[in-house]
Design a protein around this motif. Structure first.
Motif, PDB file in Angstrom:
ATOM      1  N   HIS A 141       0.821  -1.224   0.000  1.00 25.99           N
ATOM      2  CA  HIS A 141       0.000   0.000   0.000  1.00 25.99           C
ATOM      3  C   HIS A 141       0.854   1.273   0.000  1.00 25.99           C
ATOM      4  O   HIS A 141       0.317   2.371  -0.047  1.00 25.99           O
ATOM      5  N   TYR A 142       2.171   1.132   0.058  1.00 24.06           N
ATOM      6  CA  TYR A 142       3.048   2.295  -0.130  1.00 24.06           C
ATOM      7  C   TYR A 142       3.708   2.176  -1.504  1.00 24.06           C
ATOM      8  O   TYR A 142       4.387   1.171  -1.765  1.00 24.06           O
ATOM      9  N   PRO A 143       3.541   3.189  -2.389  1.00 23.41           N
ATOM     10  CA  PRO A 143       4.211   3.097  -3.690  1.00 23.41           C
ATOM     11  C   PRO A 143       5.724   3.174  -3.509  1.00 23.41           C
ATOM     12  O   PRO A 143       6.240   4.117  -2.912  1.00 23.41           O
ATOM     13  N   ARG A 144       6.421   2.166  -4.014  1.00 20.08           N
ATOM     14  CA  ARG A 144       7.865   2.089  -3.753  1.00 20.08           C
ATOM     15  C   ARG A 144       8.628   3.165  -4.523  1.00 20.08           C
ATOM     16  O   ARG A 144       8.363   3.405  -5.702  1.00 20.08           O
ATOM     17  N   GLN A 145       9.575   3.798  -3.873  1.00 22.07           N
ATOM     18  CA  GLN A 145      10.428   4.808  -4.487  1.00 22.07           C
ATOM     19  C   GLN A 145      11.873   4.324  -4.418  1.00 22.07           C
ATOM     20  O   GLN A 145      12.310   3.842  -3.384  1.00 22.07           O
ATOM     21  N   GLN A 146      12.567   4.462  -5.541  1.00 21.05           N
ATOM     22  CA  GLN A 146      13.952   3.964  -5.588  1.00 21.05           C
ATOM     23  C   GLN A 146      14.889   5.005  -4.987  1.00 21.05           C
ATOM     24  O   GLN A 146      15.648   5.659  -5.688  1.00 21.05           O
ATOM     25  N   GLU A 147      14.790   5.200  -3.706  1.00 23.54           N
ATOM     26  CA  GLU A 147      15.596   6.209  -3.020  1.00 23.54           C
ATOM     27  C   GLU A 147      16.286   5.576  -1.826  1.00 23.54           C
ATOM     28  O   GLU A 147      15.838   4.560  -1.303  1.00 23.54           O
ATOM     29  N   ASN A 148      17.374   6.202  -1.394  1.00 30.62           N
ATOM     30  CA  ASN A 148      18.006   5.803  -0.145  1.00 30.62           C
ATOM     31  C   ASN A 148      17.524   6.683   0.991  1.00 30.62           C
ATOM     32  O   ASN A 148      17.241   7.876   0.797  1.00 30.62           O
ATOM     33  N   THR A 149      17.428   6.105   2.170  1.00 33.16           N
ATOM     34  CA  THR A 149      16.929   6.859   3.325  1.00 33.16           C
ATOM     35  C   THR A 149      17.892   6.832   4.509  1.00 33.16           C
ATOM     36  O   THR A 149      17.810   7.674   5.389  1.00 33.16           O
ATOM     37  N   HIS A 150      18.779   5.845   4.538  1.00 35.01           N
ATOM     38  CA  HIS A 150      19.707   5.699   5.657  1.00 35.01           C
ATOM     39  C   HIS A 150      21.133   5.618   5.098  1.00 35.01           C
ATOM     40  O   HIS A 150      21.375   4.884   4.129  1.00 35.01           O
ATOM     41  N   PHE A 151      22.035   6.351   5.726  1.00 34.96           N
ATOM     42  CA  PHE A 151      23.415   6.446   5.259  1.00 34.96           C
ATOM     43  C   PHE A 151      24.342   6.141   6.433  1.00 34.96           C
ATOM     44  O   PHE A 151      24.281   6.814   7.456  1.00 34.96           O
TER      45      PHE A 151
ATOM     46  N   ILE B 230      28.300   5.887   7.486  1.00 36.74           N
ATOM     47  CA  ILE B 230      29.519   6.452   6.934  1.00 36.74           C
ATOM     48  C   ILE B 230      30.711   6.042   7.799  1.00 36.74           C
ATOM     49  O   ILE B 230      30.720   6.308   9.015  1.00 36.74           O
ATOM     50  N   GLY B 231      31.662   5.359   7.171  1.00 40.53           N
ATOM     51  CA  GLY B 231      32.802   4.852   7.935  1.00 40.53           C
ATOM     52  C   GLY B 231      34.126   5.374   7.397  1.00 40.53           C
ATOM     53  O   GLY B 231      34.172   6.067   6.376  1.00 40.53           O
ATOM     54  N   THR B 232      35.206   5.027   8.077  1.00 44.26           N
ATOM     55  CA  THR B 232      36.531   5.511   7.672  1.00 44.26           C
ATOM     56  C   THR B 232      37.048   4.795   6.425  1.00 44.26           C
ATOM     57  O   THR B 232      37.909   5.308   5.719  1.00 44.26           O
ATOM     58  N   ASP B 233      36.532   3.584   6.136  1.00 44.74           N
ATOM     59  CA  ASP B 233      36.997   2.847   4.957  1.00 44.74           C
ATOM     60  C   ASP B 233      35.958   2.774   3.854  1.00 44.74           C
ATOM     61  O   ASP B 233      36.296   2.590   2.683  1.00 44.74           O
ATOM     62  N   ALA B 234      34.687   2.847   4.196  1.00 41.72           N
ATOM     63  CA  ALA B 234      33.622   2.744   3.195  1.00 41.72           C
ATOM     64  C   ALA B 234      32.330   3.258   3.804  1.00 41.72           C
ATOM     65  O   ALA B 234      32.235   3.436   5.022  1.00 41.72           O
ATOM     66  N   SER B 235      31.361   3.508   2.925  1.00 37.38           N
ATOM     67  CA  SER B 235      30.049   3.971   3.391  1.00 37.38           C
ATOM     68  C   SER B 235      28.974   3.125   2.742  1.00 37.38           C
ATOM     69  O   SER B 235      29.155   2.574   1.654  1.00 37.38           O
ATOM     70  N   LEU B 236      27.832   3.052   3.414  1.00 33.79           N
ATOM     71  CA  LEU B 236      26.763   2.144   2.996  1.00 33.79           C
ATOM     72  C   LEU B 236      25.448   2.902   2.983  1.00 33.79           C
ATOM     73  O   LEU B 236      25.156   3.644   3.931  1.00 33.79           O
ATOM     74  N   THR B 237      24.663   2.724   1.918  1.00 41.42           N
ATOM     75  CA  THR B 237      23.329   3.327   1.888  1.00 41.42           C
ATOM     76  C   THR B 237      22.277   2.235   2.002  1.00 41.42           C
ATOM     77  O   THR B 237      22.482   1.101   1.575  1.00 41.42           O
TER      78      THR B 237
ATOM     79  N   ASP C 220      24.137   0.293  -1.434  1.00 44.36           N
ATOM     80  CA  ASP C 220      25.326   0.753  -2.159  1.00 44.36           C
ATOM     81  C   ASP C 220      26.493   0.830  -1.173  1.00 44.36           C
ATOM     82  O   ASP C 220      26.337   1.370  -0.080  1.00 44.36           O
ATOM     83  N   VAL C 221      27.637   0.306  -1.599  1.00 44.88           N
ATOM     84  CA  VAL C 221      28.854   0.480  -0.786  1.00 44.88           C
ATOM     85  C   VAL C 221      29.805   1.375  -1.568  1.00 44.88           C
ATOM     86  O   VAL C 221      30.168   1.068  -2.707  1.00 44.88           O
ATOM     87  N   TRP C 222      30.167   2.505  -0.983  1.00 38.03           N
ATOM     88  CA  TRP C 222      31.104   3.443  -1.597  1.00 38.03           C
ATOM     89  C   TRP C 222      32.461   3.270  -0.932  1.00 38.03           C
ATOM     90  O   TRP C 222      32.553   3.315   0.307  1.00 38.03           O
ATOM     91  N   GLU C 223      33.514   3.082  -1.770  1.00 34.55           N
ATOM     92  CA  GLU C 223      34.829   2.919  -1.150  1.00 34.55           C
ATOM     93  C   GLU C 223      35.941   3.295  -2.127  1.00 34.55           C
ATOM     94  O   GLU C 223      35.731   3.358  -3.335  1.00 34.55           O
TER      95      GLU C 223
ATOM     96  N   THR D 258      34.650   4.171  -5.747  1.00 35.55           N
ATOM     97  CA  THR D 258      33.932   3.112  -6.469  1.00 35.55           C
ATOM     98  C   THR D 258      32.649   2.816  -5.713  1.00 35.55           C
ATOM     99  O   THR D 258      32.657   2.766  -4.482  1.00 35.55           O
ATOM    100  N   VAL D 259      31.556   2.625  -6.460  1.00 36.44           N
ATOM    101  CA  VAL D 259      30.308   2.233  -5.794  1.00 36.44           C
ATOM    102  C   VAL D 259      29.876   0.867  -6.288  1.00 36.44           C
ATOM    103  O   VAL D 259      29.920   0.586  -7.485  1.00 36.44           O
ATOM    104  N   GLU D 260      29.531   0.021  -5.339  1.00 34.36           N
ATOM    105  CA  GLU D 260      29.069  -1.335  -5.665  1.00 34.36           C
ATOM    106  C   GLU D 260      27.633  -1.451  -5.173  1.00 34.36           C
ATOM    107  O   GLU D 260      27.360  -1.173  -4.008  1.00 34.36           O
ATOM    108  N   ARG D 261      26.747  -1.800  -6.061  1.00 29.84           N
ATOM    109  CA  ARG D 261      25.337  -1.926  -5.654  1.00 29.84           C
ATOM    110  C   ARG D 261      24.926  -3.384  -5.667  1.00 29.84           C
ATOM    111  O   ARG D 261      25.000  -4.044  -6.691  1.00 29.84           O
TER     112      ARG D 261
END
Ligand SMILES: NC(=O)c1ccc[n+]([C@@H]2O[C@H](COP(=O)([O-])OP(=O)(O)OC[C@H]3O[C@@H](n4cnc5c(N)ncnc54)[C@H](O)[C@@H]3O)[C@@H](O)[C@H]2O)c1
Length: 349
Positions: free
Chosen positions: A246-256, A258-265, A270-273, A285-288
């Motif tokens: 009943h909630y229309p899905r949106q392709q967005e990130n809501t939680h981030f 953030i670390g010293t070696d990589a970040s995660l959404t 997504d892992v950014w490193e 580089t981002v790995e999804r």
């Protein structure tokens, strides 16, 4: 695994959803409903389930193997204690109680009686969150330094027709933000200090419509969360994670995270490193990973059946639920006092 004979106490919006989910579940079978409302009686009749107005009578007569407690918050502890007294494991909807001391009383009774209680922080059962926790625990992010979450959505005006939703306690901090605080605790550990500002500036009700929250974790990491129920925005877990149709899905990130070696959404995972040199002049580089779709309520039922069988320990105990409640109530304390609040102060047993 055999289908566990369950009873649902409180067959309102979420109680009925549990009944519907259980109908499709190989490990669960709802056999009775306890809820004095005529609507619940009709629902039980339509579902072919035994109906009781009084939950204590139901527990004594039906002797279910487990109970799902989906009554209003203020009743959770009394109903939970009635289950514990009869040795019936219970899945208690969130928040575990209205007050931290009551949640701790329930936790104590359950531990003394050796009856497992599971609190319904259902997002913990979402495969996306499970995977995120694995990534954090693997150390891939390095030392977590910060986290940020948005819980911004627009509740339709009719939602506020019910008086309690316009009064203290009926707002987005205790109803919605508590889920995001639970996600933060689940992923990053204990919250030791909270600062907050709340506002009722748009809707003008006694209860807040918006809050901005600052968190300090025991690990030393810092976090922020903004919640608003008067925001025309897609950035909230319910829309982004696709947990309910009943909630229309949106392709967005809501939680981030953030670390010293990589970040995660989240929920996109997504892992950014940095893969070559490390520094803000170097390419990231981002790995999804494909988000792992899965119905957390379905998985929660599987887990509850395993908890009843004593094969798994509850993923969210009453003590754990009390800690999430303490951190959430600290938001109101901090906002009212304009000073930092310590969730652990409410956890003194
Ligand atoms: N995990 C989630 O996603 C989620 C979502 C919504 C609500 N909830 C939680 O579930 C609980 C119920 O919320 P809801 O939206 O379904 O409320 P609701 O008002 O729709 O339903 C509550 C039901 O409990 C019944 N009830 C009241 N007192 C009772 C008693 N003493 N014995 C038996 N039944 C009784 C009422 O008649 C009503 O049918 C709340 O604690 C809420 O926070 C959790």
């Amino acid at each position: 695994m055999a289908r566990r004979r369950l009873a649902v106490i409180g067959a309102g919006a979420i109680g009925r959803m549990h009944v519907e989910r259980a109908r499709l579940h190989p490990h669960a079978e709802v056999v009775a409903i306890a809820d004095p409302s005529p609507a619940a009686q009709q629902f039980a009749h339509a579902e072919g389930l035994r109906w009781f107005a009084d939950y204590a009578a139901m527990l004594d007569e039906v002797r279910p193997e487990g109970a799902i407690v989906a009554t209003p918050n203020a009743t959770h502890v009394d109903v939970g204690l009635a289950c514990v007294a009869r040795g019936v494991p219970a899945l208690i909807e969130k928040p575990v109680a209205d007050h931290v001391e009551d949640a701790l009383r329930l936790d104590r009774a359950a531990r003394e009686a050796n009856v497992p209680l599971l609190v319904g922080h259902h997002r913990r059962h979402n495969p996306i969150l499970r995977r995120a926790r694995e990534i954090v625990r693997s150390g891939r992010l390095g030392k977590p330094v910060a986290a940020n979450a948005l819980a911004t959505f627009y509740k339709p005006d009719a939602y506020f027709d019910m008086q309690w939703r316009r009064e203290a306690g009926g707002g987005p901090v205790l109803i919605n933000l508590i889920h995001d605080i639970d996600i933060m605790r689940f992923l990053l550990g204990e919250i030791v200090e909270v600062q907050a500002q709340t506002s009722n500036g748009v809707r003008g009700f006694a209860v807040e419509d918006t809050a901005a929250v600052l968190l300090r974790f025991a690990s030393g990491a810092l976090g922020t969360i903004v919640v608003s129920d008067t925001a025309a925005a897609p950035w909230n877990w319910d829309l982004a994670a696709g947990e309910a149709a009943h909630y229309p899905r949106q392709q967005e990130n809501t939680h981030f995270l953030i670390g010293t070696d990589a970040s995660l959404t989240l929920p996109q995972l997504d892992v950014w490193e940095y893969r070559s040199g490390k520094g803000w002049h170097e390419p990231l580089t981002v790995e999804r990973s494909t988000p792992h779709a899965g119905d957390p309520y379905h998985e929660q039922l599987r887990h509850f059946a395993a908890v009843i069988a004593r094969e798994e320990a509850p993923l969210c105990t009453a003590d754990d639920g009390a800690r999430t409640l303490a951190a959430t109530l600290a938001v109101h304390r901090a906002a009212a006092s304009r000073a930092p609040a310590v969730p652990a102060d409410a956890m003194q047993r």
